[in-house]
Structure formats: structure tokens, C-alpha cells
Design a protein around this motif. Structure first.
Motif, PDB file in Angstrom:
ATOM      1  N   ALA A 180     -34.692   7.016  -4.795  1.00 35.14           N
ATOM      2  CA  ALA A 180     -33.733   7.306  -3.727  1.00 35.14           C
ATOM      3  C   ALA A 180     -32.300   7.091  -4.200  1.00 35.14           C
ATOM      4  CB  ALA A 180     -34.034   6.428  -2.513  1.00 35.14           C
ATOM      5  N   ALA A 181     -32.070   6.051  -4.979  1.00 36.85           N
ATOM      6  CA  ALA A 181     -30.708   5.722  -5.419  1.00 36.85           C
ATOM      7  C   ALA A 181     -30.165   6.722  -6.427  1.00 36.85           C
ATOM      8  CB  ALA A 181     -30.673   4.314  -6.012  1.00 36.85           C
TER       9      ALA A 181
ATOM     10  N   PRO B 165     -25.422   6.663 -10.700  1.00 33.18           N
ATOM     11  CA  PRO B 165     -25.941   7.020 -12.026  1.00 33.18           C
ATOM     12  C   PRO B 165     -27.333   6.438 -12.264  1.00 33.18           C
ATOM     13  CG  PRO B 165     -23.667   6.265 -12.170  1.00 33.18           C
ATOM     14  CD  PRO B 165     -24.115   5.975 -10.778  1.00 33.18           C
ATOM     15  N   PRO B 166     -28.098   7.036 -13.185  1.00 33.72           N
ATOM     16  CA  PRO B 166     -29.481   6.597 -13.423  1.00 33.72           C
ATOM     17  C   PRO B 166     -29.606   5.119 -13.774  1.00 33.72           C
ATOM     18  CG  PRO B 166     -29.106   8.712 -14.466  1.00 33.72           C
ATOM     19  CD  PRO B 166     -27.772   8.244 -13.962  1.00 33.72           C
ATOM     20  N   GLU B 167     -28.701   4.582 -14.605  1.00 32.71           N
ATOM     21  CA  GLU B 167     -28.818   3.185 -15.008  1.00 32.71           C
ATOM     22  C   GLU B 167     -28.556   2.243 -13.824  1.00 32.71           C
ATOM     23  OE1 GLU B 167     -24.589   4.456 -15.694  1.00 32.71           O
ATOM     24  OE2 GLU B 167     -26.574   5.276 -16.233  1.00 32.71           O
ATOM     25  N   THR B 168     -27.705   2.680 -12.895  1.00 35.04           N
ATOM     26  CA  THR B 168     -27.447   1.886 -11.699  1.00 35.04           C
ATOM     27  C   THR B 168     -28.625   1.958 -10.738  1.00 35.04           C
ATOM     28  OG1 THR B 168     -25.076   2.306 -11.931  1.00 35.04           O
ATOM     29  CG2 THR B 168     -25.834   1.537  -9.784  1.00 35.04           C
ATOM     30  N   ALA B 169     -29.203   3.156 -10.602  1.00 28.23           N
ATOM     31  CA  ALA B 169     -30.396   3.311  -9.760  1.00 28.23           C
ATOM     32  C   ALA B 169     -31.550   2.475 -10.295  1.00 28.23           C
ATOM     33  CB  ALA B 169     -30.795   4.789  -9.695  1.00 28.23           C
ATOM     34  N   ALA B 170     -31.682   2.435 -11.622  1.00 28.47           N
ATOM     35  CA  ALA B 170     -32.750   1.631 -12.228  1.00 28.47           C
ATOM     36  C   ALA B 170     -32.572   0.155 -11.898  1.00 28.47           C
ATOM     37  CB  ALA B 170     -32.773   1.850 -13.740  1.00 28.47           C
ATOM     38  N   ALA B 171     -31.334  -0.327 -11.945  1.00 27.79           N
ATOM     39  CA  ALA B 171     -31.071  -1.734 -11.616  1.00 27.79           C
ATOM     40  C   ALA B 171     -31.345  -2.020 -10.147  1.00 27.79           C
ATOM     41  CB  ALA B 171     -29.626  -2.090 -11.961  1.00 27.79           C
ATOM     42  N   ALA B 172     -30.976  -1.084  -9.258  1.00 26.51           N
ATOM     43  CA  ALA B 172     -31.229  -1.276  -7.834  1.00 26.51           C
ATOM     44  C   ALA B 172     -32.724  -1.388  -7.561  1.00 26.51           C
ATOM     45  CB  ALA B 172     -30.632  -0.114  -7.032  1.00 26.51           C
ATOM     46  N   GLY B 173     -33.516  -0.521  -8.194  1.00 30.38           N
ATOM     47  CA  GLY B 173     -34.960  -0.586  -8.024  1.00 30.38           C
ATOM     48  C   GLY B 173     -35.544  -1.864  -8.586  1.00 30.38           C
ATOM     49  N   LEU B 174     -35.064  -2.268  -9.754  1.00 31.22           N
ATOM     50  CA  LEU B 174     -35.565  -3.487 -10.387  1.00 31.22           C
ATOM     51  C   LEU B 174     -35.307  -4.706  -9.514  1.00 31.22           C
ATOM     52  CD1 LEU B 174     -35.210  -4.439 -14.108  1.00 31.22           C
ATOM     53  CD2 LEU B 174     -34.564  -6.083 -12.370  1.00 31.22           C
ATOM     54  N   VAL B 175     -34.094  -4.819  -8.981  1.00 31.47           N
ATOM     55  CA  VAL B 175     -33.745  -5.972  -8.151  1.00 31.47           C
ATOM     56  C   VAL B 175     -34.562  -5.976  -6.861  1.00 31.47           C
ATOM     57  CG1 VAL B 175     -31.889  -7.043  -6.824  1.00 31.47           C
ATOM     58  CG2 VAL B 175     -31.433  -6.187  -9.116  1.00 31.47           C
TER      59      VAL B 175
END
Length: 317
Positions: free
Chosen positions: A246-247, A252-262
Motif C-alpha cells: 500500500a505504501a 519510494p520503495p525503500e521507505t515503503a519497505a521500512a513502513a512494512g517492516l516496522v
């Protein structure tokens, strides 16, 4: 330093190794449970040590508009999702003890070591740090409120919970500042693998007090254990992937990845300290460590498991 560098470069595999070996180490986990606050402070310190901490740096890390948005997201992800989980459980007639488990997941703050895990998987450390620190600060308010939706009886007053969490956070911040001033930020930035190695060791240290009695509990009721493990993986990996997908439409992809991880990795050990002992909840939190410790390996692409440059800074969205 050479050993820590090697450990940092192989942190994801090291975490998996710790996960499968620590439960069989002949040590009394009960004696190590008082170390949990120290370990929380340690992983917080290792995350803080990576970041510039000047007044201007902090102003850039927590801009008013961006911070307000992140606070809003934490409120939705902790209170909102908890309320939805309770509502669904009532509509479906799910047993209270089972309905409580998703709320225990959603109500808790992000994992304290999330910025360190973000560094291991080469995603947005800055966003992970912002969400983690804000989540810890808000935990004394959001966690008791979310848990109250279930009607559970807390083993500590909200003020006592706030005092414990703030004490751990303050110790972690002080420790991070001390590490940074001793080693120097430039030196830390040149030796990220060393911090990754220390972070991996600290995360393995968490396993000793969290996995007490897990083997016996699984053997006593393997069907229950399998169900709890499935639920833990669904909440962690499912939430991680859904939020990441969703993010990606707005950041950006690296920010979306961090949001999902957290989102997928939560510090549920705090729930164990706040509630009376419950064997099912204890087993659930223990089994939930499996997806947490598997995340660095599973979410790092094979071609990026070798040392790589630090990830780009977060957007201010």
C-alpha cells in the motif's frame, strides 16, 4: 572489530542460527528475564548511535508536519487496528482468549531493534527510527488504551507502565549519545557492519528470556502451538507485505519497505511485563519471535546480502 564486522555482514543468518540454537542452551531463562529492560535500552542505543543528534539534525528527523502524520499512523495502527480486531471477534463469536492475541500484537509499539533490522535489510533506517522512537514515546498511552478494548486486567497501572517504558527509552538515548560521542559519528558511518553485528548479538540476547519453556509448551500441545505460530506469521508477514504494498503508491520503495517492516515487527515482550502471566500469551509471544528473526534473511534479496552502501534517507511524507 574484525569479528563484529564479520557478524554484521552475516547478521541475517546469525539471527536464524540463534533462533534455532538458543532454546537448547542449558541456561535458566528465568534468571535472565530481569535483563529485558537492559536489552531494550541496548538496542535503542545502537539505533540512536547511528543518527546525527544535533539540534538541526533532530529538527530534520522530526519535522512538525511529517511527525504529526507519523503519530497519526501510529494511533491508527495501534488503536484503530486493535478496535477492529475486537469488533471482528465479537461479530464472529471468537473466544476471548483467542481474540486477545491480535490485540496484543496491534497494541504494542514497533520493535525496538527495527532501525537495526532496517539497516540489515538495506531499507529506510531513518523512517524506521522515527516510527520506533515515536512509538516508544506513545506506548505508555496507546498500549494500555488498546488493551482496555479487550477488558483485560493490567498487572501495572498506566503510570507505572509509562515510568518503565520512559526509563528504558531514556537509558537507550543516553547510551546512544555516549556511543556516538565516544566512537564519533564519522567512524560509526564507516563501520556500519560493526553496529549490525552488535545489534544481532543484542537481538539474540532477547531470545534467552523470551523462549523460556517454549519446547515443553510446544510438546504439551503441538496443535495449539501450530495455530499460534500460524497466527504470528500471518500478523507479522501479512501486515508487513500489505503495508509495504500500500505504501509503495505514495512513497519510494525503500521507505515503503521500512513502513512494512516496522508495522509487522512489534515489541510484544512489553505486553508480558504489563499483564498477569498467561501460558497461551507467553507461548504466542515466544513463537512470534520466529518471523521477527527470520525477517532480515527473508526480506533481503539474495543479490543484496553482501555489504552494500547505506540506504537513502526517508522522504518527509
Amino acid at each position: 572489530m574484525t569479528a563484529l564486522t564479520w557478524l554484521g555482514r552475516h547478521a541475517s543468518a546469525l539471527l536464524l542460527l540463534g533462533l534455532v540454537t538458543v532454546p537448547f542452551v542449558p541456561v535458566s531463562p528465568e534468571r535472565l528475564k530481569p535483563l529485558l529492560p537492559v536489552l531494550v535500552s541496548l538496542v535503542t542505543a545502537l539505533a540512536i548511535a547511528r543518527q546525527p543528534l544535533g539540534r538541526d539534525d533532530l529538527a530534520r528527523l522530526f519535522p512538525p508536519l511529517g511527525t504529526a502524520r507519523l503519530v497519526g499512523w501510529l494511533i491508527v495502527s495501534q488503536l484503530g487496528f486493535s478496535a477492529v480486531a475486537v469488533l471482528i471477534s465479537h461479530l464472529l463469536g471468537i473466544a476471548p482468549w483467542l481474540a486477545f492475541l491480535p490485540v496484543a500484537f496491534f497494541s504494542t509499539a514497533p520493535l525496538g531493534s527495527a532501525p537495526n533490522v532496517a539497516a540489515m535489510v538495506r531499507c529506510d533506517v531513518r523512517l524506521a527510527l522515527r516510527l520506533t522512537l515515536l512509538g516508544v514515546v506513545l506506548a505508555p498511552v496507546l498500549m494500555p488504551l488498546a488493551l482496555s478494548f479487550t477488558g483485560a486486567t493490567l498487572d501495572a497501572t498506566p503510570w507505572e507502565m509509562a515510568r518503565r517504558v520512559l526509563a528504558m527509552l531514556a537509558a537507550g538515548i543516553a547510551g546512544g549519545i555516549a556511543i556516538q560521542r565516544t566512537a564519533g559519528l564519522d567512524r560509526i558511518e564507516r563501520n556500519t557492519d560493526v553496529l549490525n553485528g552488535l545489534s544481532a548479538l543484542a537481538m539474540i540476547g532477547f531470545l534467552f528470556p523470551l523462549l523460556s519453556g517454549t519446547g515443553a509448551a510446544i510438546a504439551a500441545d503441538p496443535v495449539l502451538a501450530a495455530g499460534l505460530f500460524t497466527l504470528a506469521c500471518a500478523l507479522n508477514f501479512g501486515g508487513h507485505l500489505v503495508i509495504r504494498a500500500a505504501a509503495r503508491h505514495v512513497v519510494p520503495p525503500e521507505t515503503a519497505a521500512a513502513a512494512g517492516l516496522v508495522f509487522g515487527n512489534r515489541n510484544m515482550s512489553i505486553v508480558l511485563a504489563a499483564l498477569p502471566f498467561d501460558p497461551v500469551l507467553t507461548l504466542f509471544v515466544a513463537l512470534a519471535q520466529v518471523p521477527i528473526y527470520a525477517t532480515p534473511y527473508l526480506f533481503t534479496p539474495p543479490d543484496r546480502r553482501d555489504p552494500a552502501p547505506a540506504c537513502p534517507a526517508s522522504s518527509e511524507s
